[in-house]
Design a protein around this motif. Structure first.
Motif, PDB file in Angstrom:
ATOM      1  N   THR A 130      39.448  38.037  48.271  1.00  0.00           N
ATOM      2  CA  THR A 130      40.755  38.426  47.236  1.00  0.00           C
ATOM      3  C   THR A 130      41.943  37.433  47.122  1.00  0.00           C
ATOM      4  N   GLY A 131      41.973  36.873  48.322  1.00  0.00           N
ATOM      5  CA  GLY A 131      42.738  35.574  47.976  1.00  0.00           C
ATOM      6  C   GLY A 131      42.069  34.393  47.543  1.00  0.00           C
ATOM      7  N   ARG A 132      41.126  34.219  47.589  1.00  0.00           N
ATOM      8  CA  ARG A 132      40.212  33.235  47.137  1.00  0.00           C
ATOM      9  C   ARG A 132      40.137  33.337  45.606  1.00  0.00           C
ATOM     10  N   ARG A 133      39.883  34.640  45.157  1.00  0.00           N
ATOM     11  CA  ARG A 133      39.893  34.942  43.644  1.00  0.00           C
ATOM     12  C   ARG A 133      41.322  34.727  42.967  1.00  0.00           C
ATOM     13  N   ALA A 134      42.393  34.972  43.794  1.00  0.00           N
ATOM     14  CA  ALA A 134      43.801  34.956  43.230  1.00  0.00           C
ATOM     15  C   ALA A 134      43.831  33.376  43.021  1.00  0.00           C
ATOM     16  N   GLN A 135      43.163  32.436  44.015  1.00  0.00           N
ATOM     17  CA  GLN A 135      43.483  31.118  44.052  1.00  0.00           C
ATOM     18  C   GLN A 135      42.636  30.442  42.469  1.00  0.00           C
ATOM     19  N   TYR A 136      41.314  31.008  42.433  1.00  0.00           N
ATOM     20  CA  TYR A 136      40.656  30.665  41.242  1.00  0.00           C
ATOM     21  C   TYR A 136      41.489  30.960  40.029  1.00  0.00           C
ATOM     22  N   ALA A 137      42.210  32.098  40.021  1.00  0.00           N
ATOM     23  CA  ALA A 137      43.011  32.586  38.877  1.00  0.00           C
ATOM     24  C   ALA A 137      44.276  31.272  38.724  1.00  0.00           C
ATOM     25  N   ARG A 138      44.770  31.130  39.812  1.00  0.00           N
ATOM     26  CA  ARG A 138      45.948  30.185  39.788  1.00  0.00           C
ATOM     27  C   ARG A 138      45.435  28.719  39.009  1.00  0.00           C
ATOM     28  N   ARG A 139      44.198  28.340  39.982  1.00  0.00           N
ATOM     29  CA  ARG A 139      43.679  26.721  39.481  1.00  0.00           C
ATOM     30  C   ARG A 139      43.116  26.953  37.981  1.00  0.00           C
ATOM     31  N   LEU A 140      42.926  27.935  37.353  1.00  0.00           N
ATOM     32  CA  LEU A 140      42.358  27.869  36.081  1.00  0.00           C
ATOM     33  C   LEU A 140      43.495  28.838  35.103  1.00  0.00           C
ATOM     34  N   ALA A 141      44.399  28.840  35.681  1.00  0.00           N
ATOM     35  CA  ALA A 141      45.528  29.463  34.519  1.00  0.00           C
ATOM     36  C   ALA A 141      45.813  28.847  33.250  1.00  0.00           C
ATOM     37  N   SER A 142      45.393  27.507  33.342  1.00  0.00           N
ATOM     38  CA  SER A 142      45.503  26.937  31.830  1.00  0.00           C
ATOM     39  C   SER A 142      44.168  26.918  30.963  1.00  0.00           C
ATOM     40  N   TRP A 143      43.062  27.435  31.696  1.00  0.00           N
ATOM     41  CA  TRP A 143      42.091  27.525  30.774  1.00  0.00           C
ATOM     42  C   TRP A 143      41.926  28.984  30.049  1.00  0.00           C
ATOM     43  N   ASP A 144      41.288  28.911  28.874  1.00  0.00           N
ATOM     44  CA  ASP A 144      41.249  30.191  28.370  1.00  0.00           C
ATOM     45  C   ASP A 144      40.344  31.016  28.890  1.00  0.00           C
ATOM     46  N   ARG A 145      40.297  32.107  28.868  1.00  0.00           N
ATOM     47  CA  ARG A 145      39.469  33.202  29.349  1.00  0.00           C
ATOM     48  C   ARG A 145      38.034  32.947  29.104  1.00  0.00           C
ATOM     49  N   ALA A 146      37.907  32.851  27.665  1.00  0.00           N
ATOM     50  CA  ALA A 146      36.657  32.488  27.282  1.00  0.00           C
ATOM     51  C   ALA A 146      35.771  31.115  28.172  1.00  0.00           C
ATOM     52  N   GLU A 147      36.531  30.287  28.261  1.00  0.00           N
ATOM     53  CA  GLU A 147      36.365  29.098  29.115  1.00  0.00           C
ATOM     54  C   GLU A 147      35.558  29.417  30.432  1.00  0.00           C
ATOM     55  N   VAL A 148      36.490  30.109  31.208  1.00  0.00           N
ATOM     56  CA  VAL A 148      36.248  30.842  32.336  1.00  0.00           C
ATOM     57  C   VAL A 148      34.864  31.664  32.312  1.00  0.00           C
TER      58      VAL A 148
END
Length: 167
Positions: A130-148
């Motif tokens: 869960t912590g790792r997924r939150a870290q991904y979300a923070r690192r990719l916060a500037s990405w569009d969800r479609a890009e992720v």
């Protein structure tokens, strides 16, 4: 993108030191994957220590597999990871000693062993994941969800093709 044209250096290399005839798209892919894999190995070590200070980095993948696929035969795990039965047995013994997994006889085949996460193993692993997924979300916060989503789709495709090549 057009063809890359480079000045020729000594020994059939380009001015930037690359061998002549190198497909620079695949060279860039190779470089980026190397960085990604180096970081993933380092991250696995960190994640393993978060699950348990004595957990080996290579054993983190076993926890991922058991969390995702559920109870597994030890021989199936060995096959999935491409390791021998003795290697798998040693890794499972270490995880069992840490209280993260339990091994029990397979009721369908008394010679086989089933492996599952213990409640403690599941709790520890889930907290770290869960912590790792939150870290991904923070690192990719500037990405569009479609890009992720596209990155996930392309990585899935790459992994699926790799698995079919290995089969």
């Amino acid at each position: 993108m057009g063809a890359d044209v480079h000045n020729t250096g000594a020994g059939g290399t380009t001015a930037d030191g690359e061998p002549m005839g190198v497909d620079h798209v695949f060279l860039a892919l190779e470089r980026e994957l190397a960085v990604f894999l180096r970081r993933a190995r380092a991250s696995s070590g960190e994640l393993a220590r978060e699950v348990h200070p004595d957990l080996e980095p290579s054993a983190y993948g076993l926890l991922v597999r058991l969390a995702d696929a559920g109870t597994q035969r030890a021989t199936g795990l060995a096959g999935f990871f491409g390791v021998g039965k003795a290697t798998m047995s040693r890794q499972l013994h270490a995880l069992e000693k840490l209280g993260l997994i339990a091994r029990e006889p397979d009721p369908a085949d008394g010679r086989a062993v089933l492996v599952r996460l213990t409640e403690e193993g599941s709790d520890r692993f889930t907290r770290v994941r869960t912590g790792r997924r939150a870290q991904y979300a923070r690192r990719l916060a500037s990405w569009d969800r479609a890009e992720v989503a596209e990155l996930a789709r392309l990585l899935h495709r790459l992994n699926a093709e790799q698995e079919s090549d290995e089969a």
